[in-house]
Design a protein around this motif. Sequence first.
Motif, short mmCIF file in Angstrom:
data_model
loop_
_atom_site.label_atom_id
_atom_site.label_comp_id
_atom_site.label_asym_id
_atom_site.label_seq_id
_atom_site.Cartn_x
_atom_site.Cartn_y
_atom_site.Cartn_z
N LEU A 54 41.32 18.82 -27.29
CA LEU A 54 39.90 17.59 -27.87
C LEU A 54 40.43 16.40 -27.67
O LEU A 54 41.23 15.85 -27.23
CB LEU A 54 40.54 18.03 -28.99
N LYS A 55 39.86 15.58 -27.95
CA LYS A 55 39.39 14.05 -27.59
C LYS A 55 40.36 13.84 -28.39
O LYS A 55 41.15 12.53 -28.06
CB LYS A 55 37.72 13.46 -27.60
N GLY A 56 40.29 14.00 -29.93
CA GLY A 56 41.56 13.71 -30.13
C GLY A 56 42.62 13.47 -30.32
O GLY A 56 43.02 13.08 -30.89
N GLU A 57 42.50 14.59 -28.35
CA GLU A 57 44.57 14.58 -28.35
C GLU A 57 44.62 13.39 -27.87
O GLU A 57 45.92 13.36 -27.55
CB GLU A 57 44.43 15.91 -27.81
N LEU A 58 43.88 12.83 -26.98
CA LEU A 58 43.63 11.53 -26.43
C LEU A 58 44.74 10.37 -27.56
O LEU A 58 44.23 9.78 -28.10
CB LEU A 58 43.04 11.05 -25.39
N GLU A 59 45.97 9.74 -26.78
CA GLU A 59 47.02 8.93 -26.92
C GLU A 59 46.73 7.69 -26.66
O GLU A 59 46.24 7.03 -25.75
CB GLU A 59 48.29 9.44 -26.82
N MET A 60 45.86 6.31 -27.13
CA MET A 60 46.20 5.31 -27.20
C MET A 60 47.56 4.34 -26.56
O MET A 60 48.67 5.04 -27.32
CB MET A 60 45.06 4.08 -27.78
N GLU A 61 47.78 3.46 -25.54
CA GLU A 61 48.53 2.66 -25.08
C GLU A 61 48.48 1.31 -24.82
O GLU A 61 47.55 1.52 -23.83
CB GLU A 61 49.25 3.34 -24.56
N GLU A 62 48.79 0.05 -25.85
CA GLU A 62 47.81 -0.81 -24.96
C GLU A 62 48.66 -1.61 -23.88
O GLU A 62 47.92 -2.41 -23.14
CB GLU A 62 48.09 -1.86 -26.36
N ASP A 63 49.58 -0.73 -23.77
CA ASP A 63 50.05 -1.46 -22.84
C ASP A 63 49.88 -1.34 -21.38
O ASP A 63 50.54 -1.82 -20.78
CB ASP A 63 51.80 -0.86 -23.00
N LEU A 64 49.29 -0.32 -21.62
CA LEU A 64 48.22 0.23 -20.33
C LEU A 64 47.18 -0.31 -19.79
O LEU A 64 47.19 0.06 -18.05
CB LEU A 64 47.96 2.20 -20.33
N TYR A 65 46.76 -1.07 -20.91
CA TYR A 65 45.71 -1.90 -20.39
C TYR A 65 46.24 -2.71 -18.86
O TYR A 65 46.99 -3.87 -19.43
CB TYR A 65 44.50 -2.83 -21.76
N HIS A 66 45.60 -2.71 -17.94
CA HIS A 66 46.32 -3.48 -16.78
C HIS A 66 48.14 -3.99 -16.80
O HIS A 66 48.24 -5.45 -16.62
CB HIS A 66 45.47 -5.42 -16.82
N GLY A 67 48.50 -2.51 -17.26
CA GLY A 67 50.08 -2.86 -17.29
C GLY A 67 50.79 -2.74 -15.68
O GLY A 67 49.65 -2.70 -15.04
N ASP A 68 51.56 -3.48 -15.77
CA ASP A 68 51.76 -3.52 -14.43
C ASP A 68 53.73 -2.41 -14.58
O ASP A 68 52.98 -1.48 -16.01
CB ASP A 68 52.59 -5.01 -14.57
N GLU A 69 54.65 -3.04 -13.84
CA GLU A 69 55.14 -0.95 -13.38
C GLU A 69 55.98 -1.13 -14.67
O GLU A 69 56.60 -0.28 -15.45
CB GLU A 69 55.95 -1.53 -12.27
N GLN A 70 56.42 -2.80 -15.44
CA GLN A 70 57.24 -2.18 -16.92
C GLN A 70 56.53 -1.89 -17.68
O GLN A 70 57.86 -1.18 -18.58
CB GLN A 70 57.37 -3.59 -16.72
N ASP A 71 55.50 -2.72 -17.98
CA ASP A 71 54.89 -1.80 -18.81
C ASP A 71 54.61 -0.88 -19.31
O ASP A 71 54.04 0.31 -20.28
CB ASP A 71 53.12 -2.47 -18.78
N ILE A 72 54.62 0.39 -18.14
CA ILE A 72 54.29 1.58 -17.92
C ILE A 72 55.89 2.75 -17.54
O ILE A 72 55.81 3.40 -18.86
CB ILE A 72 53.53 1.80 -16.19
N GLU A 73 56.35 1.77 -17.69
CA GLU A 73 57.35 2.25 -17.49
C GLU A 73 58.14 2.44 -19.25
O GLU A 73 58.69 3.08 -19.59
CB GLU A 73 58.89 2.10 -16.84
N THR A 74 57.77 0.77 -20.39
CA THR A 74 57.87 1.39 -21.76
C THR A 74 57.32 2.51 -22.11
O THR A 74 58.06 3.13 -23.15
CB THR A 74 57.52 0.37 -22.00
N VAL A 75 55.68 2.80 -21.49
CA VAL A 75 55.31 3.58 -22.36
C VAL A 75 56.05 4.89 -22.08
O VAL A 75 56.27 5.84 -22.93
CB VAL A 75 53.84 3.24 -22.09
N MET A 76 56.49 5.28 -20.53
CA MET A 76 57.27 6.49 -20.24
C MET A 76 58.27 6.69 -21.06
O MET A 76 58.42 7.79 -21.78
CB MET A 76 57.46 6.18 -18.56
N GLN A 77 58.91 5.94 -21.96
CA GLN A 77 60.52 5.59 -22.04
C GLN A 77 60.22 6.22 -23.99
O GLN A 77 61.12 6.66 -24.24
CB GLN A 77 61.27 4.41 -22.40
N SER A 78 58.68 5.78 -23.30
CA SER A 78 58.29 6.51 -25.23
C SER A 78 58.28 7.81 -25.46
O SER A 78 57.83 8.29 -27.33
CB SER A 78 57.50 5.06 -25.57
N ILE A 79 58.17 8.29 -24.81
CA ILE A 79 57.47 10.00 -24.38
C ILE A 79 58.01 10.73 -25.64
O ILE A 79 59.82 10.80 -24.88
CB ILE A 79 57.10 10.67 -23.42
#
Length: 168
Positions: free
Chosen positions: A73-98
Amino acid sequence: MKTLYLVRHAKSSWKDSSLKDRDRPLNKRGKRDAPRMAEYLRQRIGSPDVFISSPSRRTQDTAAYFLEAFGRLKGELEMEEDLYHGDEQDIETVMQSINNSHESTMLFIHNPGITDYVNELTGEDIFNIPTCGVVGIQLDTQDWKRIHRCQKKKLFYYYPKGLDLRTQ
Protein backbone atom coordinates in the motif's frame (compact mmCIF):
# COMPACT_ATOMS: atom_id res chain seq x y z
CA MET A 1 21.79 -11.06 7.40
CA LYS A 2 20.23 -7.79 6.29
CA THR A 3 19.57 -6.71 2.71
CA LEU A 4 19.60 -3.14 1.48
CA TYR A 5 18.10 -2.03 -1.81
CA LEU A 6 19.00 1.48 -2.97
CA VAL A 7 16.88 2.98 -5.77
CA ARG A 8 17.64 6.22 -7.56
CA HIS A 9 14.40 7.97 -8.53
CA ALA A 10 13.25 7.61 -12.14
CA LYS A 11 13.80 10.38 -14.70
CA SER A 12 12.11 13.60 -13.66
CA SER A 13 10.71 16.49 -15.59
CA TRP A 14 12.24 19.95 -15.90
CA LYS A 15 9.33 21.12 -18.08
CA ASP A 16 7.72 23.45 -15.54
CA SER A 17 10.43 25.88 -14.37
CA SER A 18 8.06 27.38 -11.79
CA LEU A 19 8.13 24.19 -9.70
CA LYS A 20 10.45 23.89 -6.74
CA ASP A 21 13.04 21.12 -7.10
CA ARG A 22 11.31 18.86 -4.60
CA ASP A 23 8.01 19.19 -6.51
CA ARG A 24 9.25 18.00 -9.90
CA PRO A 25 7.25 14.98 -11.18
CA LEU A 26 8.47 12.09 -13.28
CA ASN A 27 8.67 12.70 -17.01
CA LYS A 28 7.39 10.33 -19.69
CA ARG A 29 10.54 8.18 -19.59
CA GLY A 30 10.43 8.02 -15.79
CA LYS A 31 6.80 6.89 -15.86
CA ARG A 32 7.79 4.17 -18.30
CA ASP A 33 11.02 3.02 -16.57
CA ALA A 34 9.83 2.92 -12.96
CA PRO A 35 7.10 0.27 -13.36
CA ARG A 36 9.36 -1.83 -15.59
CA MET A 37 12.22 -1.75 -13.09
CA ALA A 38 9.82 -2.44 -10.23
CA GLU A 39 8.39 -5.50 -11.99
CA TYR A 40 11.86 -6.71 -13.02
CA LEU A 41 12.98 -6.51 -9.41
CA ARG A 42 9.78 -8.06 -8.03
CA GLN A 43 10.48 -11.16 -10.11
CA ARG A 44 13.94 -11.50 -8.53
CA ILE A 45 13.63 -10.60 -4.85
CA GLY A 46 11.17 -10.94 -2.01
CA SER A 47 9.23 -7.90 -0.90
CA PRO A 48 11.33 -5.61 1.28
CA ASP A 49 10.13 -5.22 4.86
CA VAL A 50 10.25 -1.44 4.78
CA PHE A 51 10.18 1.21 2.04
CA ILE A 52 11.71 4.60 2.86
CA SER A 53 11.79 7.62 0.56
CA SER A 54 13.05 11.13 0.25
CA PRO A 55 10.02 13.43 0.46
CA SER A 56 10.50 14.75 -3.09
CA ARG A 57 7.69 14.10 -5.52
CA ARG A 58 9.91 12.21 -7.99
CA THR A 59 11.14 9.76 -5.33
CA GLN A 60 7.63 9.23 -3.98
CA ASP A 61 6.28 8.69 -7.50
CA THR A 62 9.05 6.17 -8.20
CA ALA A 63 8.39 4.41 -4.90
CA ALA A 64 4.67 4.19 -5.71
CA TYR A 65 5.44 1.98 -8.73
CA PHE A 66 7.62 -0.30 -6.59
CA LEU A 67 5.01 -0.52 -3.83
CA GLU A 68 2.40 -1.48 -6.41
CA ALA A 69 4.65 -4.11 -8.00
CA PHE A 70 5.30 -5.68 -4.58
CA GLY A 71 1.60 -5.60 -3.67
CA ARG A 72 2.09 -3.05 -0.93
CA LEU A 73 0.00 0.00 0.00
CA LYS A 74 1.13 3.56 -0.69
CA GLY A 75 0.56 4.32 2.98
CA GLU A 76 3.41 1.96 3.87
CA LEU A 77 5.97 4.34 2.39
CA GLU A 78 7.97 6.10 5.11
CA MET A 79 9.35 9.59 4.47
CA GLU A 80 12.76 10.75 5.65
CA GLU A 81 13.72 14.37 5.13
CA ASP A 82 17.43 13.46 5.47
CA LEU A 83 17.19 11.55 2.19
CA TYR A 84 16.30 14.66 0.18
CA HIS A 85 19.61 15.26 -1.59
CA GLY A 86 21.27 13.55 1.35
CA ASP A 87 24.96 12.75 1.33
CA GLU A 88 26.53 9.53 2.61
CA GLN A 89 26.28 10.65 6.26
CA ASP A 90 22.60 11.55 5.91
CA ILE A 91 21.84 8.17 4.33
CA GLU A 92 23.85 6.45 7.05
CA THR A 93 21.84 8.27 9.73
CA VAL A 94 18.61 6.95 8.21
CA MET A 95 20.06 3.44 7.93
CA GLN A 96 21.01 3.42 11.60
CA SER A 97 17.47 4.38 12.60
CA ILE A 98 15.89 1.31 10.99
CA ASN A 99 14.32 -1.14 13.40
CA ASN A 100 16.29 -4.39 13.56
CA SER A 101 13.09 -6.40 13.12
CA HIS A 102 13.29 -5.40 9.44
CA GLU A 103 15.50 -7.81 7.50
CA SER A 104 15.35 -5.86 4.23
CA THR A 105 14.98 -2.19 3.40
CA MET A 106 14.43 -0.30 0.16
CA LEU A 107 15.46 3.37 0.00
CA PHE A 108 14.38 5.79 -2.75
CA ILE A 109 16.99 8.52 -3.02
CA HIS A 110 18.88 10.97 -5.19
CA ASN A 111 22.24 11.33 -6.87
CA PRO A 112 25.05 11.97 -6.11
CA GLY A 113 24.22 10.55 -2.66
CA ILE A 114 23.22 7.10 -3.94
CA THR A 115 26.35 6.66 -6.05
CA ASP A 116 28.65 7.95 -3.31
CA TYR A 117 27.00 5.78 -0.64
CA VAL A 118 27.10 2.61 -2.72
CA ASN A 119 30.78 3.18 -3.53
CA GLU A 120 31.63 3.94 0.10
CA LEU A 121 29.70 0.97 1.44
CA THR A 122 30.82 -1.65 -1.07
CA GLY A 123 34.21 -0.39 -2.23
CA GLU A 124 32.87 -0.32 -5.79
CA ASP A 125 33.88 2.36 -8.28
CA ILE A 126 30.57 3.09 -9.99
CA PHE A 127 30.83 6.38 -11.86
CA ASN A 128 27.13 7.24 -11.84
CA ILE A 129 24.03 5.26 -10.93
CA PRO A 130 21.53 6.35 -13.59
CA THR A 131 17.92 7.25 -12.99
CA CYS A 132 15.88 4.28 -11.82
CA GLY A 133 19.08 2.36 -11.12
CA VAL A 134 18.86 -0.18 -8.28
CA VAL A 135 21.67 -1.68 -6.21
CA GLY A 136 21.17 -4.63 -3.86
CA ILE A 137 23.64 -5.16 -1.02
CA GLN A 138 23.80 -8.05 1.44
CA LEU A 139 25.00 -7.14 4.92
CA ASP A 140 26.42 -9.77 7.27
CA THR A 141 24.84 -8.34 10.41
CA GLN A 142 21.63 -8.42 12.42
CA ASP A 143 22.01 -4.77 13.46
CA TRP A 144 21.48 -1.88 11.02
CA LYS A 145 23.74 0.25 13.23
CA ARG A 146 26.68 -2.04 12.35
CA ILE A 147 26.33 -1.52 8.61
CA HIS A 148 29.88 -0.17 8.28
CA ARG A 149 31.43 -2.78 10.57
CA CYS A 150 30.22 -5.89 8.77
CA GLN A 151 31.02 -7.79 5.61
CA LYS A 152 29.08 -6.53 2.62
CA LYS A 153 28.39 -8.05 -0.76
CA LYS A 154 26.89 -6.30 -3.78
CA LEU A 155 24.16 -8.62 -5.01
CA PHE A 156 23.26 -6.73 -8.19
CA TYR A 157 23.27 -3.41 -9.99
CA TYR A 158 20.41 -2.94 -12.46
CA TYR A 159 19.36 0.06 -14.52
CA PRO A 160 16.87 0.41 -17.38
CA LYS A 161 19.25 0.75 -20.33
CA GLY A 162 21.49 -2.00 -18.96
CA LEU A 163 18.54 -4.38 -19.02
CA ASP A 164 17.35 -3.29 -22.44
CA LEU A 165 14.21 -1.91 -20.86
CA ARG A 166 12.96 0.63 -23.36
CA THR A 167 13.86 4.13 -22.24
CA GLN A 168 13.30 6.09 -25.45
